[in-house]
Design a protein around this motif. Structure first.
Motif, PDB file in Angstrom:
ATOM      1  N   THR A 111       0.810  -1.219   0.000  1.00  0.00           N
ATOM      2  CA  THR A 111       0.000   0.000   0.000  1.00  0.00           C
ATOM      3  C   THR A 111       0.843   1.269   0.000  1.00  0.00           C
ATOM      4  O   THR A 111       0.344   2.346  -0.317  1.00  0.00           O
ATOM      5  N   GLY A 112       2.107   1.168   0.414  1.00  0.00           N
ATOM      6  CA  GLY A 112       2.934   2.358   0.558  1.00  0.00           C
ATOM      7  C   GLY A 112       2.624   3.155   1.807  1.00  0.00           C
ATOM      8  O   GLY A 112       3.087   4.292   1.966  1.00  0.00           O
ATOM      9  N   LEU A 113       1.863   2.564   2.724  1.00  0.00           N
ATOM     10  CA  LEU A 113       1.414   3.285   3.920  1.00  0.00           C
ATOM     11  C   LEU A 113       2.321   3.080   5.128  1.00  0.00           C
ATOM     12  O   LEU A 113       1.964   3.494   6.233  1.00  0.00           O
ATOM     13  N   TRP A 114       3.478   2.466   4.941  1.00  0.00           N
ATOM     14  CA  TRP A 114       4.309   2.156   6.107  1.00  0.00           C
ATOM     15  C   TRP A 114       4.670   3.381   6.947  1.00  0.00           C
ATOM     16  O   TRP A 114       4.644   3.292   8.179  1.00  0.00           O
ATOM     17  N   PRO A 115       5.013   4.537   6.363  1.00  0.00           N
ATOM     18  CA  PRO A 115       5.327   5.697   7.219  1.00  0.00           C
ATOM     19  C   PRO A 115       4.183   6.073   8.151  1.00  0.00           C
ATOM     20  O   PRO A 115       4.399   6.361   9.336  1.00  0.00           O
ATOM     21  N   TRP A 116       2.957   6.076   7.624  1.00  0.00           N
ATOM     22  CA  TRP A 116       1.810   6.383   8.483  1.00  0.00           C
ATOM     23  C   TRP A 116       1.577   5.268   9.491  1.00  0.00           C
ATOM     24  O   TRP A 116       1.238   5.518  10.656  1.00  0.00           O
ATOM     25  N   LEU A 117       1.745   4.035   9.042  1.00  0.00           N
ATOM     26  CA  LEU A 117       1.505   2.876   9.905  1.00  0.00           C
ATOM     27  C   LEU A 117       2.451   2.871  11.099  1.00  0.00           C
ATOM     28  O   LEU A 117       2.020   2.703  12.247  1.00  0.00           O
ATOM     29  N   ILE A 118       3.736   3.069  10.846  1.00  0.00           N
ATOM     30  CA  ILE A 118       4.702   3.020  11.944  1.00  0.00           C
ATOM     31  C   ILE A 118       4.547   4.233  12.855  1.00  0.00           C
ATOM     32  O   ILE A 118       4.743   4.139  14.072  1.00  0.00           O
ATOM     33  N   THR A 119       4.163   5.376  12.290  1.00  0.00           N
ATOM     34  CA  THR A 119       3.936   6.561  13.118  1.00  0.00           C
ATOM     35  C   THR A 119       2.776   6.334  14.077  1.00  0.00           C
ATOM     36  O   THR A 119       2.868   6.625  15.276  1.00  0.00           O
ATOM     37  N   SER A 120       1.669   5.796  13.564  1.00  0.00           N
ATOM     38  CA  SER A 120       0.512   5.530  14.413  1.00  0.00           C
ATOM     39  C   SER A 120       0.830   4.476  15.471  1.00  0.00           C
ATOM     40  O   SER A 120       0.443   4.607  16.638  1.00  0.00           O
ATOM     41  N   SER A 121       1.565   3.439  15.077  1.00  0.00           N
ATOM     42  CA  SER A 121       1.900   2.370  16.024  1.00  0.00           C
ATOM     43  C   SER A 121       2.813   2.873  17.140  1.00  0.00           C
ATOM     44  O   SER A 121       2.628   2.525  18.314  1.00  0.00           O
ATOM     45  N   LEU A 122       3.799   3.697  16.787  1.00  0.00           N
ATOM     46  CA  LEU A 122       4.704   4.234  17.808  1.00  0.00           C
ATOM     47  C   LEU A 122       3.978   5.194  18.742  1.00  0.00           C
ATOM     48  O   LEU A 122       4.212   5.190  19.957  1.00  0.00           O
ATOM     49  N   LEU A 123       3.090   6.019  18.186  1.00  0.00           N
ATOM     50  CA  LEU A 123       2.302   6.910  19.043  1.00  0.00           C
ATOM     51  C   LEU A 123       1.413   6.098  19.987  1.00  0.00           C
ATOM     52  O   LEU A 123       1.266   6.436  21.168  1.00  0.00           O
ATOM     53  N   GLY A 124       0.812   5.031  19.465  1.00  0.00           N
ATOM     54  CA  GLY A 124      -0.005   4.167  20.310  1.00  0.00           C
ATOM     55  C   GLY A 124       0.805   3.528  21.421  1.00  0.00           C
ATOM     56  O   GLY A 124       0.336   3.399  22.556  1.00  0.00           O
ATOM     57  N   LEU A 125       2.034   3.142  21.103  1.00  0.00           N
ATOM     58  CA  LEU A 125       2.909   2.548  22.118  1.00  0.00           C
ATOM     59  C   LEU A 125       3.258   3.559  23.209  1.00  0.00           C
ATOM     60  O   LEU A 125       3.228   3.236  24.405  1.00  0.00           O
ATOM     61  N   LEU A 126       3.580   4.778  22.808  1.00  0.00           N
ATOM     62  CA  LEU A 126       3.899   5.818  23.787  1.00  0.00           C
ATOM     63  C   LEU A 126       2.704   6.107  24.691  1.00  0.00           C
ATOM     64  O   LEU A 126       2.844   6.207  25.916  1.00  0.00           O
ATOM     65  N   LEU A 127       1.524   6.231  24.093  1.00  0.00           N
ATOM     66  CA  LEU A 127       0.320   6.500  24.886  1.00  0.00           C
ATOM     67  C   LEU A 127      -0.009   5.324  25.800  1.00  0.00           C
ATOM     68  O   LEU A 127      -0.431   5.510  26.947  1.00  0.00           O
ATOM     69  N   SER A 128       0.176   4.120  25.292  1.00  0.00           N
ATOM     70  CA  SER A 128      -0.106   2.930  26.092  1.00  0.00           C
ATOM     71  C   SER A 128       0.754   2.892  27.344  1.00  0.00           C
ATOM     72  O   SER A 128       0.264   2.622  28.451  1.00  0.00           O
TER      73      SER A 128
END
Length: 236
Positions: A111-128
């Motif tokens: 999809t080419g969405l990896w930059p958005w995907l990893i950004t969202s995942s890292l933000l979720g990890l920080l918030l978690s």
């Protein structure tokens, strides 16, 4: 001739590429600083998992826990493994974007969405970890990693890129997925002697269904600002 083609194909580095390179350099410098700062304690070997949890809640121990969450899903919680996973994922994304012949299969389902995907995942990890890190103690492991490997990435793949999807996916991951896994692991799996992975997977599934139902009734939460195949320039 081949070299010239590769150079033209690579093109200038995007802001995302620069950010990743700076992050890798910063992480390396941080590890060097930790090694020099604690060399009297770490003279024999790099500190183990037991050393890390026994040092909680010291900042250095929390940093190792947070970074280790990235590789926790592979049942090997270690900051070096996490750095390797992120570096390998970026290499795969870069190779796909620049159409390298050795790239293998496309990351993020092409999809080419990896930059958005990893950004969202890292933000979720920080918030978690910010919201639920207090549950971790020297004697009790907790699944603070689950937001990194579940809902945020699924939201980006389902609804496309854009900051609205990225941020809302991260928030839902920390608010829905992590507490659901905490409840199932601590109040179902532990009393019954079941493996924690059962609670983790079940919690991710149940919380993700809840989040997608919420998005169905409130579509404005995930209305993407970009098409599912994002523009060539990834987020900065």
């Amino acid at each position: 001739m081949v070299t010239t083609t590769d150079k033209n194909r690579s093109g200038p580095r995007s802001p995302f590429d620069v950010a990743v390179l700076l992050l890798m350099i910063g992480t390396t410098l941080l590890i060097i600083w930790l090694s020099l700062t604690y060399r009297s304690f770490w003279s024999a070997h790099w500190p183990s998992y037991s050393d890390m949890v026994s040092s909680l809640p010291q900042p250095s121990a929390w940093l190792r826990w947070l970074m280790g969450d990235i590789s926790e899903v592979a049942f090997y919680k270690h900051e070096f493994a996490s750095i390797g996973l992120l570096a390998g994922a970026y290499l795969a994304y870069w190779a796909n974007r620049t159409r390298r012949s050795w790239q293998g299969f496309s990351i993020s389902y092409g999809t080419g969405l990896w930059p958005w995907l990893i950004t969202s995942s890292l933000l979720g990890l920080l918030l978690s970890n910010a919201l639920w890190g207090w549950t971790v103690t020297t004697t009790s492991w907790q699944p603070t990693f689950v937001a990194f490997v579940s809902l945020p990435a699924a939201m980006v793949l389902m609804f496309g890129g854009g900051w609205k999807v990225t941020i809302n996916g991260a928030i839902m991951g920390a608010v829905f997925v992590t507490p659901m896994c905490l409840l199932i692991v601590n109040y179902v799996c532990n009393p019954l002697g079941l493996p924690a992975v059962i609670g983790n997977v079940l919690g991710m599934a149940v919380a993700s269904v809840m989040a997608f139902l919420l998005c169905r009734y409130r579509p404005s939460l995930m209305k993407s600002e970009h098409p599912k195949t994002p523009p060539s320039s990834p987020p900065a």
